[in-house]
Motif scaffolding. Structure first.
Motif, short mmCIF file in Angstrom:
data_model
loop_
_atom_site.label_atom_id
_atom_site.label_comp_id
_atom_site.label_asym_id
_atom_site.label_seq_id
_atom_site.Cartn_x
_atom_site.Cartn_y
_atom_site.Cartn_z
N ASN A 1 -1.22 -86.47 149.48
CA ASN A 1 -1.34 -87.25 150.70
C ASN A 1 -1.18 -86.34 151.91
OD1 ASN A 1 1.53 -87.09 151.42
ND2 ASN A 1 1.87 -88.52 149.74
N ILE A 2 -1.51 -86.85 153.09
CA ILE A 2 -1.53 -86.02 154.29
C ILE A 2 -0.12 -85.52 154.65
CG2 ILE A 2 -1.43 -88.03 155.82
CD1 ILE A 2 -3.20 -84.63 156.47
N PHE B 1 -9.03 -84.20 154.88
CA PHE B 1 -8.42 -85.48 155.26
C PHE B 1 -9.04 -85.92 156.57
CE2 PHE B 1 -4.75 -84.23 152.54
CZ PHE B 1 -4.58 -85.43 151.85
N LEU B 2 -9.55 -87.14 156.59
CA LEU B 2 -9.95 -87.77 157.84
C LEU B 2 -8.78 -88.65 158.27
CD1 LEU B 2 -12.12 -88.44 159.98
CD2 LEU B 2 -12.89 -90.28 158.49
N HIS C 1 -15.07 -95.95 149.61
CA HIS C 1 -13.98 -95.07 150.03
C HIS C 1 -12.89 -95.83 150.81
CE1 HIS C 1 -15.86 -91.46 148.60
NE2 HIS C 1 -16.95 -91.68 149.31
N LEU C 2 -13.19 -97.04 151.26
CA LEU C 2 -12.18 -97.80 151.99
C LEU C 2 -10.93 -98.03 151.14
CD1 LEU C 2 -14.45 -100.47 153.72
CD2 LEU C 2 -13.15 -98.66 154.86
N ASN C 3 -11.11 -98.14 149.83
CA ASN C 3 -9.97 -98.36 148.94
C ASN C 3 -9.06 -97.14 148.83
OD1 ASN C 3 -10.80 -101.00 148.34
ND2 ASN C 3 -12.16 -100.28 146.72
N GLY C 4 -9.56 -95.97 149.24
CA GLY C 4 -8.76 -94.76 149.15
C GLY C 4 -7.97 -94.45 150.40
N SER D 1 -5.24 -92.25 156.65
CA SER D 1 -5.79 -91.00 156.15
C SER D 1 -6.65 -91.25 154.92
CB SER D 1 -4.68 -90.00 155.82
OG SER D 1 -3.81 -90.52 154.82
N LEU D 2 -7.72 -90.49 154.82
CA LEU D 2 -8.63 -90.58 153.68
C LEU D 2 -8.96 -89.18 153.21
CD1 LEU D 2 -10.56 -92.20 151.81
CD2 LEU D 2 -12.32 -91.87 153.57
#
Length: 221
Positions: A2-3, A72-73, A102-105, A129-130
């Motif tokens: 994770n970020i 990471f966005l 990708h929304l689920n991530g 963050s994605l």
């Protein structure tokens, strides 16, 4: 990954909020559009300026991120604690993802409001963050939306109430972070100077003289 864990490991003293350039020794601040003003003499928007700004930010992004780089966005959304209880990831991300899967991530964490304000305790920051590939996102649309912050232009980020969202691109392969704060400029920081020294040398004309001494010290110039 994770970020938060990534930043703790690679940029341990950094808070991912605007002005990352001033938080980190190795970085570049680029000023955009030169002497072209935002408005024409008749008070209409000077679209020539914005076309140049879009081109400059896209050029810098392409120098920093390759098609298969993992990144990471990250989006900071600022909101009132009590008036808005739901998160707004759909309005922030949905228009800019090539695949809605990708929304689920997307992950989200809530932090205190990071800016000085008399009523700061009434607000908070939600950081989305994605983890994705460059090819998963509509890069040029995101860059334009960041540049359009203060003007009636599209595309635009949604999901905000008190402050416009801030978006960061974090290249976890090269340990580089890129942030366009609005049409006036953008910031790049890196863990290692050699990752961004060529960028500074190539686009030196986009850097204000007042910034060059600090930048060159950080880059070992």
């Amino acid at each position: 990954m994770n970020i938060k864990d990534y930043l703790n490991e690679r940029f341990s003293t950094l808070e991912l909020v605007p002005s990352i350039y001033y938080q980190w020794d190795i970085g570049i601040h680029f000023s955009l559009a030169g002497e072209i003003y935002q408005f024409k003499k008749n008070d209409g928007l000077n679209l020539e300026r914005f076309r140049l700004v879009y081109k400059q930010t896209s050029t810098l992004f392409n120098e920093l991120f390759e098609q298969n780089d993992d990144l990471f966005l990250v989006t900071n959304v600022y909101k009132n604690k009590t008036k808005e209880k739901s998160t707004r990831k759909l309005k922030v991300y949905q228009p800019f993802l090539k695949c809605k899967c990708h929304l689920n991530g997307i992950q989200v964490k809530t932090y205190p409001y990071p800016f000085e304000l008399d009523e700061a305790e009434e607000y908070e920051m939600q950081q989305f963050s994605l983890l994705c590939k460059r090819g998963d996102i509509r890069v040029n649309e995101i860059l334009k939306a960041a540049c359009n912050e203060d003007f009636p232009l599209k595309p635009k980020f949604g999901g905000y109430s008190i402050d416009y969202p801030d978006v960061f691109f974090v290249n976890i392969k090269k340990d580089i972070i890129f942030f366009v704060y609005d049409d006036r400029g953008c910031e790049v920081i890196a863990r290692e100077a050699e990752q961004i020294r060529p960028l500074y040398e190539k686009y030196n004309d986009w850097v204000e003289e007042v910034d060059k001494k600090r930048i060159e010290q950080g880059l070992g110039g």
